[in-house]
Design a protein around this motif. Structure first.
Motif, PDB file in Angstrom:
ATOM      1  N   ILE A 198     101.752  64.900 103.436  1.00 29.17           N
ATOM      2  CA  ILE A 198     102.731  63.830 103.662  1.00 29.17           C
ATOM      3  C   ILE A 198     102.097  62.498 103.297  1.00 29.17           C
ATOM      4  O   ILE A 198     100.883  62.332 103.353  1.00 29.17           O
ATOM      5  CB  ILE A 198     103.235  63.798 105.123  1.00 29.17           C
ATOM      6  N   GLU A 212     106.342  59.192 114.074  1.00 25.24           N
ATOM      7  CA  GLU A 212     107.156  59.276 112.868  1.00 25.24           C
ATOM      8  C   GLU A 212     107.449  60.756 112.623  1.00 25.24           C
ATOM      9  O   GLU A 212     106.586  61.602 112.837  1.00 25.24           O
ATOM     10  CB  GLU A 212     106.374  58.685 111.699  1.00 25.24           C
ATOM     11  N   ASP A 213     108.664  61.067 112.195  1.00 23.88           N
ATOM     12  CA  ASP A 213     109.020  62.451 111.909  1.00 23.88           C
ATOM     13  C   ASP A 213     108.450  62.890 110.575  1.00 23.88           C
ATOM     14  O   ASP A 213     108.439  62.126 109.610  1.00 23.88           O
ATOM     15  CB  ASP A 213     110.543  62.634 111.878  1.00 23.88           C
ATOM     16  N   CYS A 214     107.991  64.154 110.517  1.00 26.13           N
ATOM     17  CA  CYS A 214     107.504  64.732 109.268  1.00 26.13           C
ATOM     18  C   CYS A 214     108.652  64.756 108.270  1.00 26.13           C
ATOM     19  O   CYS A 214     109.770  65.159 108.603  1.00 26.13           O
ATOM     20  CB  CYS A 214     106.986  66.153 109.506  1.00 26.13           C
ATOM     21  N   GLU A 215     108.389  64.326 107.045  1.00 22.37           N
ATOM     22  CA  GLU A 215     109.444  64.304 106.028  1.00 22.37           C
ATOM     23  C   GLU A 215     109.778  65.698 105.522  1.00 22.37           C
ATOM     24  O   GLU A 215     110.781  65.883 104.839  1.00 22.37           O
ATOM     25  CB  GLU A 215     109.036  63.393 104.872  1.00 22.37           C
ATOM     26  N   CYS A 263     110.533  67.703 109.868  1.00 21.87           N
ATOM     27  CA  CYS A 263     111.252  66.795 110.776  1.00 21.87           C
ATOM     28  C   CYS A 263     110.741  66.787 112.220  1.00 21.87           C
ATOM     29  O   CYS A 263     111.404  66.263 113.107  1.00 21.87           O
ATOM     30  CB  CYS A 263     112.754  67.084 110.768  1.00 21.87           C
TER      31      CYS A 263
END
Length: 65
Positions: free
Chosen positions: A16, A31-34, A37
């Motif tokens: 990421i 922060e959410d993992c792209e 999520c």
């Protein structure tokens, strides 16, 4: 000042890219993992020469001090 740093998601293991602000140094944020999520706790640190590094943790791991 914004900078892009690379890391890996602690859940899915995917690479990421995180865009970090120099003003967020030493203050953990989520922060959410792209990719998957899931919420990642992110901490940005700066060494003596001004180089930024990032460490990531899963939500259920021991928190940052």
């Amino acid at each position: 000042m914004l900078q892009t740093l690379a890391s890996h998601c602690p859940y899915c293991g995917e690479s990421i890219e995180l865009i970090v602000d120099h003003s967020s140094i030493e203050a953990p944020y989520i922060e959410d993992c792209e990719v998957c999520c899931r919420p990642i706790t992110i901490k940005v640190s700066e060494d003596r020469d001004g180089t930024l590094s990032v460490s990531v943790r899963a939500e259920d791991e021991v928190g940052y001090q």
